[in-house]
Design a protein around this motif. Sequence first.
Motif, short mmCIF file in Angstrom:
data_model
loop_
_atom_site.label_atom_id
_atom_site.label_comp_id
_atom_site.label_asym_id
_atom_site.label_seq_id
_atom_site.Cartn_x
_atom_site.Cartn_y
_atom_site.Cartn_z
N PRO A 175 -39.39 -67.06 -8.18
CA PRO A 175 -40.43 -66.19 -7.62
C PRO A 175 -39.92 -64.78 -7.34
CG PRO A 175 -40.40 -68.33 -6.51
CD PRO A 175 -39.17 -68.26 -7.34
N ALA A 176 -40.78 -63.81 -7.43
CA ALA A 176 -40.40 -62.41 -7.22
C ALA A 176 -39.82 -62.18 -5.84
CB ALA A 176 -41.61 -61.50 -7.44
N GLY A 177 -40.27 -62.94 -4.85
CA GLY A 177 -39.77 -62.75 -3.49
C GLY A 177 -38.32 -63.14 -3.31
N TRP A 178 -37.77 -63.93 -4.23
CA TRP A 178 -36.39 -64.37 -4.09
C TRP A 178 -35.39 -63.30 -4.53
CZ3 TRP A 178 -35.60 -70.19 -5.73
CH2 TRP A 178 -36.55 -70.98 -5.05
N MET A 179 -35.70 -62.63 -5.65
CA MET A 179 -34.75 -61.70 -6.25
C MET A 179 -35.37 -60.32 -6.48
SD MET A 179 -32.95 -64.20 -9.09
CE MET A 179 -31.65 -63.03 -9.50
N GLY A 180 -36.50 -60.06 -5.86
CA GLY A 180 -37.13 -58.76 -6.01
C GLY A 180 -37.99 -58.63 -7.24
N THR A 181 -37.87 -59.56 -8.16
CA THR A 181 -38.69 -59.62 -9.36
C THR A 181 -38.63 -61.04 -9.88
OG1 THR A 181 -39.07 -58.61 -11.54
CG2 THR A 181 -36.79 -59.00 -10.92
N SER A 182 -39.67 -61.51 -10.54
CA SER A 182 -39.67 -62.87 -11.05
C SER A 182 -38.72 -62.97 -12.25
CB SER A 182 -41.08 -63.30 -11.47
OG SER A 182 -41.58 -62.45 -12.48
N VAL A 183 -38.06 -64.11 -12.36
CA VAL A 183 -37.06 -64.32 -13.40
C VAL A 183 -37.27 -65.70 -14.00
CG1 VAL A 183 -34.59 -64.51 -13.90
CG2 VAL A 183 -35.38 -62.83 -12.23
N SER A 184 -37.41 -65.77 -15.32
CA SER A 184 -37.54 -67.05 -15.99
C SER A 184 -36.18 -67.73 -16.06
CB SER A 184 -38.09 -66.87 -17.40
OG SER A 184 -37.12 -66.25 -18.24
N SER A 185 -36.19 -69.05 -16.26
CA SER A 185 -34.93 -69.78 -16.35
C SER A 185 -34.11 -69.30 -17.55
CB SER A 185 -35.18 -71.29 -16.45
OG SER A 185 -36.13 -71.59 -17.45
N ASP A 186 -34.77 -68.92 -18.65
CA ASP A 186 -34.04 -68.39 -19.80
C ASP A 186 -33.34 -67.08 -19.46
OD1 ASP A 186 -34.80 -70.54 -21.37
OD2 ASP A 186 -36.50 -69.49 -22.29
N ASN A 187 -34.05 -66.19 -18.78
CA ASN A 187 -33.43 -64.92 -18.39
C ASN A 187 -32.35 -65.13 -17.34
OD1 ASN A 187 -34.80 -63.22 -20.13
ND2 ASN A 187 -36.48 -62.87 -18.69
N LEU A 188 -32.54 -66.14 -16.48
CA LEU A 188 -31.52 -66.43 -15.48
C LEU A 188 -30.21 -66.82 -16.16
CD1 LEU A 188 -30.98 -66.60 -12.43
CD2 LEU A 188 -31.55 -69.04 -12.57
N VAL A 189 -30.30 -67.58 -17.24
CA VAL A 189 -29.09 -67.95 -17.97
C VAL A 189 -28.36 -66.71 -18.46
CG1 VAL A 189 -28.26 -69.04 -20.10
CG2 VAL A 189 -29.90 -70.24 -18.65
N ARG A 190 -29.09 -65.76 -19.01
CA ARG A 190 -28.46 -64.52 -19.49
C ARG A 190 -27.86 -63.72 -18.34
NH1 ARG A 190 -28.69 -62.87 -24.47
NH2 ARG A 190 -29.96 -63.99 -25.99
N MET A 191 -28.53 -63.70 -17.23
CA MET A 191 -28.00 -62.98 -16.07
C MET A 191 -26.72 -63.64 -15.56
SD MET A 191 -31.70 -62.28 -14.28
CE MET A 191 -31.07 -61.70 -12.72
N ILE A 192 -26.70 -64.95 -15.55
CA ILE A 192 -25.49 -65.66 -15.12
C ILE A 192 -24.34 -65.35 -16.07
CG2 ILE A 192 -24.45 -67.95 -14.86
CD1 ILE A 192 -27.26 -68.91 -13.90
N ASN A 193 -24.61 -65.31 -17.37
CA ASN A 193 -23.57 -64.94 -18.33
C ASN A 193 -23.00 -63.56 -18.00
OD1 ASN A 193 -23.95 -67.31 -19.77
ND2 ASN A 193 -25.33 -66.40 -21.26
#
Length: 515
Positions: A221-239
């Motif tokens: 949800p957007a409230g967690w990280m300032g913007t909503s993030v899909s699980s696919d994008n989260l994987v890229r961010m973790i990388n």
Amino acid sequence: MRFLPSRLWSQMAGAAFVLVTASACELEVVNPNEPDRDRALSEPGDIESLIAGTYSTWWDQMHGAGDELAMVRALSSAAEVLSSAAANHFASDNNQQPRINLTNAIGYQWGRSLRAPWMELNQALAAIRDGVQVVEDSNLEIGAGGADTPRTLAFAKLMQGLIHGYIANVFDQGFIIDETVDTEAAVQNADLRPYGEVAQAARGYLQEARQIASQNSFTIPAGWMGTSVSSDNLVRMINSWEARLMTTVARTPEERASVNWAEVMSLARDGVTADYGINTVPGDIWDDSYNGPHLLGIRFVGPADQSGQWQAYEAASPRERFAIHVETDDLRVHAPGDPQASGTLVEIPGTLFGDAQRGIWFVTPYRTWKWRDKSDTGFGFIPELTVREMEFLMAEAHIRMGQPEAALPYINPSREAAGLPPATVDGVSGDRCVPRTITGACGSVLFAMWYEKSMELLFESGGLDFFDQRGFGTLRVGTPLHMPVIAEELEALSLEVYSFGGEGTPGTASGWSLR
């Protein structure tokens, strides 16, 4: 609710209780709002909120929100990118010349920026630990039929990775805190781990988060990280975060050179494909004070100088380092042919800034245009992970792996846009070469990459300038390579209080080494 796994907090709570009861003349006061841990952690939504809220704690540390959360500004000051004589940000202490041993003492009035990261982040780790323990021990389902449980656990692991990674980057040692650790035993045994072990644990948590996100489909949800993030994008961010951590944790050029650069290359290549950050509005919880039009240290623009003034500035004694205007072809620093006219990145208003009474080296004619609109209006995009950062990591990986020609497409676009000739596999050359080392020599291709990165990523992710300089060996001699565990914690653990800083002392930079 128990937060930080340390006797420090129990002692502080006990002392506070004694003071309150004594002042109340032994009158028993019942607080109906006193949280009951079991009740507070019994509702799935409460656990999810507890874990989700730790991101803003980490964000505050990375982006310097509040005077007491300004370690990132202290680090940029130690790197002499930010020129600040502010005592309350620990910045003045970090840029005394010659370098001094940093004060690590209970109640030191300017030490809030040292204490706050340790306290706030360990508190957040303990909160995550409590939440994950409840989920796992009671098989608690979050969301309808447990649909949101993977999202919550992935985020918990992400935050364990990011927070442990911050501690590994900033402090020389730290606790490893998760749901599998007996924290009481860890504290009793003073089980502080060296930064390398903390960083390795951080990578393990990031890898767990990536695995969960790869195997499940969800949206943060957007409230967690300032913007909503899909699980696919989260994987890229973790990388991207893992690739960054692998490089930033290095304390010396030798440690940075020994990084597994093939793995960094792979992670960065599979990292973010669009810049991640937060669009802030006035009064937003995501606001910050790091991304602003700060004063710039002369050492930041020094490698651009083509006149020899910077080398003379560095050769002078600290009390004779009077402000200079460098002369360069780099259009980011100043207008063509006029060293006293603003460039595209650096503003030169025609006056001198800084508190000479605290040190003549704090005086500078430079500040930056970057983030001016955001600072003036409160509206703006604050980046945390960018495609450009990943490109620089890939460029460095190519160079470290003996493939400098493959790094040039990442290095040269910003050089050419700034009016500089392209670098080659041998670096830069000629009478007008930029950048130059502290000796005046033309820089290698690795130096050219570092110079472009420092210019292009100015004041983005907090501490990156310091961590890179530490790994490249360009910090001023005697600069602490990391911060000590705070005195309050050490005394509570019955350990000797220590600190870092000062020429020729352990845990400090030995001087310029990048060629």
